[in-house]
Design an enzyme around this catalytic site. Structure first.
Site, PDB file in Angstrom:
ATOM      1  N   THR A  15     -50.022  -7.167  21.847  1.00  0.00           N
ATOM      2  CA  THR A  15     -50.294  -6.385  20.644  1.00  0.00           C
ATOM      3  C   THR A  15     -49.696  -7.059  19.417  1.00  0.00           C
ATOM      4  O   THR A  15     -48.806  -7.894  19.506  1.00  0.00           O
ATOM      5  CB  THR A  15     -49.736  -4.951  20.777  1.00  0.00           C
ATOM      6  OG1 THR A  15     -48.320  -5.003  20.923  1.00  0.00           O
ATOM      7  CG2 THR A  15     -50.348  -4.236  21.972  1.00  0.00           C
ATOM      8  N   ASP A  16     -50.205  -6.655  18.262  1.00  0.00           N
ATOM      9  CA  ASP A  16     -49.719  -7.208  17.005  1.00  0.00           C
ATOM     10  C   ASP A  16     -48.843  -6.192  16.282  1.00  0.00           C
ATOM     11  O   ASP A  16     -48.510  -5.141  16.833  1.00  0.00           O
ATOM     12  CB  ASP A  16     -50.891  -7.673  16.134  1.00  0.00           C
ATOM     13  CG  ASP A  16     -51.843  -6.548  15.753  1.00  0.00           C
ATOM     14  OD1 ASP A  16     -51.478  -5.355  15.884  1.00  0.00           O
ATOM     15  OD2 ASP A  16     -52.955  -6.854  15.306  1.00  0.00           O
ATOM     16  N   GLN A  17     -48.501  -6.472  15.054  1.00  0.00           N
ATOM     17  CA  GLN A  17     -47.623  -5.606  14.278  1.00  0.00           C
ATOM     18  C   GLN A  17     -48.240  -4.221  14.049  1.00  0.00           C
ATOM     19  O   GLN A  17     -47.532  -3.240  13.858  1.00  0.00           O
ATOM     20  CB  GLN A  17     -47.297  -6.268  12.937  1.00  0.00           C
ATOM     21  CG  GLN A  17     -46.204  -5.571  12.172  1.00  0.00           C
ATOM     22  CD  GLN A  17     -45.804  -6.353  10.939  1.00  0.00           C
ATOM     23  OE1 GLN A  17     -46.408  -7.358  10.593  1.00  0.00           O
ATOM     24  NE2 GLN A  17     -44.778  -5.883  10.254  1.00  0.00           N
TER      25      GLN A  17
END
Length: 139
Positions: A15-17
């Site tokens: 996942t990203d930010q």
């Protein structure tokens, strides 16, 4: 047409930010789906490579529809969209846990010799794969 389905648990590291799956990770999932599809047909990429043949991606199209998040399970559906004896186009759908489409994609591959990168006829080098792909492809 034969369609394989492979479940993938979304890992935190994917996942990203924003808390959603980073777009490049879908490419890895497509590879997992493709390898699983080939395995379901009774073959292994490794066997092809032992004979000095590799299958690079020559085109990739992907469209993102819905986000996936950490802890969810994605389902990657894979099939042969088209096949002409030299090139294979795989089709994909990545589904959310509620069976909504998270992404759609196609990847085009060609078999080449590892040493020269010259294309080879799948039906000549791998007649069993050729027959399986003819049976599996979208009609």
């Amino acid at each position: 047409m034969i369609i394989s389905q492979k479940e993938i648990e979304v890992r935190y590291a994917e996942t990203d930010q924003m808390g959603i799956v980073y777009h490049a990770n879908y490419l890895i999932w497509l590879e997992i789906g493709r390898a699983y599809f080939i395995q379901q047909l009774g073959f292994q990429y490794a066997d092809m490579e032992k004979r000095g043949i590799v299958s690079p991606v020559i085109d990739l199209q992907i469209s993102y529809k819905k986000p996936l998040r950490y802890g969810e399970t994605a389902t990657v559906k894979t099939w042969v969209e088209s096949y002409d004896g030299i090139r294979v186009v795989y089709g994909y759908e990545v589904l959310t846990p509620t069976n909504e489409i998270a992404a759609t994609a196609t990847s085009k591959h060609v078999c080449v010799t590892k040493e020269t990168f010259q294309p080879v006829l799948i039906r000549k080098y791998f007649p069993d794969w050729h027959e399986a792909y003819e049976r599996a492809k979208k009609r």
